[in-house]
Design a protein around this motif. Structure first.
Motif, mmCIF file in Angstrom:
data_model
loop_
_atom_site.group_PDB
_atom_site.id
_atom_site.type_symbol
_atom_site.label_atom_id
_atom_site.label_comp_id
_atom_site.label_asym_id
_atom_site.label_seq_id
_atom_site.Cartn_x
_atom_site.Cartn_y
_atom_site.Cartn_z
ATOM 1 N N TYR A 20 0.817 -1.207 0.000
ATOM 2 C CA TYR A 20 0.000 0.000 0.000
ATOM 3 C C TYR A 20 0.854 1.261 0.000
ATOM 4 O O TYR A 20 0.358 2.357 -0.279
ATOM 5 C CB TYR A 20 -0.946 0.003 1.217
ATOM 6 N N SER A 23 3.509 3.243 -4.171
ATOM 7 C CA SER A 23 3.566 4.461 -4.983
ATOM 8 C C SER A 23 4.385 5.545 -4.290
ATOM 9 O O SER A 23 5.066 6.340 -4.953
ATOM 10 C CB SER A 23 2.155 4.967 -5.291
ATOM 11 N N ALA A 161 -3.664 9.076 -2.980
ATOM 12 C CA ALA A 161 -3.589 7.808 -3.708
ATOM 13 C C ALA A 161 -3.134 6.685 -2.779
ATOM 14 O O ALA A 161 -3.671 5.567 -2.826
ATOM 15 C CB ALA A 161 -2.633 7.944 -4.886
ATOM 16 N N VAL A 162 -2.150 6.968 -1.922
ATOM 17 C CA VAL A 162 -1.688 5.968 -0.965
ATOM 18 C C VAL A 162 -2.795 5.639 0.035
ATOM 19 O O VAL A 162 -3.081 4.467 0.312
ATOM 20 C CB VAL A 162 -0.427 6.464 -0.236
ATOM 21 N N SER A 164 -5.980 5.834 -0.212
ATOM 22 C CA SER A 164 -7.109 5.104 -0.786
ATOM 23 C C SER A 164 -6.814 3.623 -0.968
ATOM 24 O O SER A 164 -7.734 2.823 -1.135
ATOM 25 C CB SER A 164 -7.509 5.721 -2.126
ATOM 26 N N ARG A 165 -5.530 3.238 -0.929
ATOM 27 C CA ARG A 165 -5.156 1.830 -1.096
ATOM 28 C C ARG A 165 -4.987 1.109 0.238
ATOM 29 O O ARG A 165 -4.736 -0.098 0.260
ATOM 30 C CB ARG A 165 -3.863 1.723 -1.906
ATOM 31 N N ARG A 167 -6.072 -0.720 3.410
ATOM 32 C CA ARG A 167 -7.231 -1.523 3.793
ATOM 33 C C ARG A 167 -7.025 -2.099 5.182
ATOM 34 O O ARG A 167 -6.084 -1.763 5.889
ATOM 35 C CB ARG A 167 -7.446 -2.659 2.773
ATOM 36 N N ARG A 283 -11.589 7.383 -7.538
ATOM 37 C CA ARG A 283 -10.777 7.914 -6.447
ATOM 38 C C ARG A 283 -10.408 9.352 -6.769
ATOM 39 O O ARG A 283 -10.201 9.702 -7.930
ATOM 40 C CB ARG A 283 -9.498 7.091 -6.244
#
Length: 355
Positions: A20, A23, A161-162, A164-165, A167, A283
């Motif tokens: 995660y 990026s 972006a990070v 949103s990944r 979990r 996103r």
């Protein structure tokens, strides 16, 4: 193996350990020079690598250091204005709490005798009550700064972006950070649910077998009543009057709308003096904020009519001409960095985003 080869191997290992964060790891710009101490990042996302250190430490430890430095960058520790040994120690405790397998001299809550799961500010207060073991060494940031490779807005897009990944399998501290990054000022879930209850979504209420009724008869499956989700178009003001802080808040509210819609995707229209092509995104990090000229959201409202939405969310500072007539869709004007009291039409609902 050269320094850059060892760096590349360590980055791949770090990305495998925490996918995660991949990026963010690949956004680092390595700068190898003799003045560097160990492997330390600056606020511009440059990683200063000492050739001697990079050759001496195992690749596994260098991978750990990369994850540690990315933790500082994503949590804005290097641009917060808080420095000094105590703050560096507190920041390290927050980051290393999520990493595990820390080198012997790294600061961790356990080695400090403090509880895990706290924020840096909490550790900073508690450090006044204890003696920090002398063998623990906080890293801090690089003592010098390399070239700026990303703007503040690009760094914010990367962070979103990070986030949103991330979990449920990610450590608690990273999940907490992601929630804070993606949290909008407006409770869009509640706002959109209210509009659906008022019957603003096409189809109103209908029957569906996707969610069978709990009142089914023996051997008979009955449909349940469902309310369809409203179709939402986001109209983003990207004129020159909105600076980067305001645009970052625009992205935060777009993320909130997406989460309220279950990340099924919404259409986003950027508009300055002209409406830009519709972007279908799932996103906020996917949004390309194009514009920078004058402001005329009337063009954007005209473009928003084409997808035939139920709701148009206009994110703007309010410094724009407005359509004269009520729109077919329900309009929510979300004022971002508004100066004074903009003359928003009476047919629109208005909310303000706190700075």
């Amino acid at each position: 193996m050269s320094v850059m080869d060892r760096f590349a191997a360590a980055r791949l290992l770090a990305a495998a350990r925490a996918p995660y964060l991949a990026s963010a790891l690949f956004a680092l710009t390595p700068l190898v020079h003799e003045d560097a101490v160990g492997a330390c990042a600056d606020a511009n996302w440059n990683l200063h690598l000492s050739p001697a250190t990079a050759q001496a430490i195992p690749v596994e430890e260098l991978a750990w250091s990369l994850l540690h430095q990315v933790g500082h960058l994503l949590r804005d520790h290097l641009v917060s204005g808080r420095d000094g040994v105590t703050w560096n120690t507190a920041n390290d405790a927050e980051i290393n709490d999520d990493l595990g397998a820390a080198p012997a001299t790294a600061v961790t809550p356990d080695r400090l005798g403090l509880p895990s799961g706290l924020m840096a500010a909490d550790y900073h207060r508690l450090l006044d009550l204890i003696d920090v073991p002398s063998e623990l060494t906080p890293c801090g940031g690089a003592p010098f700064t390399g070239p700026a490779v990303m703007s503040a807005l690009e760094r914010d897009l990367l962070a979103r972006a990070v986030a949103s990944r991330i979990r449920g399998e990610a450590p608690y501290g990273w999940r907490r950070w992601a929630e804070s990054v993606l949290r909008p000022s407006v409770d869009w879930r509640r706002a959109l649910a209210f509009l659906v209850r008022r019957g603003l979504s096409r189809g109103q209420v209908d029957y569906s077998y996707r969610r069978p009724s709990r009142r089914g008869l023996p051997h008979v499956v009955l449909p349940a009543m469902v309310r369809p989700s409203p179709r939402v178009v986001v109209l983003a003001d990207t004129s020159g009057s909105l600076g980067e802080p305001a645009l970052r808040r625009v992205l935060g509210e777009i993320e909130g709308v997406l989460r309220a819609c279950g990340h099924r995707g919404v259409e986003v229209i950027c508009c300055d003096a002209a409406a830009r092509p519709v972007q279908r995104v799932t996103r906020a990090a996917e949004v390309e904020l194009v514009g920078g000229g004058g402001t005329d959201l009337r063009k954007g409202f005209e473009a928003a009519d084409a997808p035939r939405p139920d709701v148009v969310v206009a994110l703007t500072d309010g410094d724009t001409p407005w359509p004269e007539r009520r729109r077919r869709a329900h309009v929510i004007v979300c004022l971002v960095d508004a100066r004074g009291t903009p003359d928003v039409p009476p047919w629109a609902s208005v909310v303000r985003v706190a700075a």
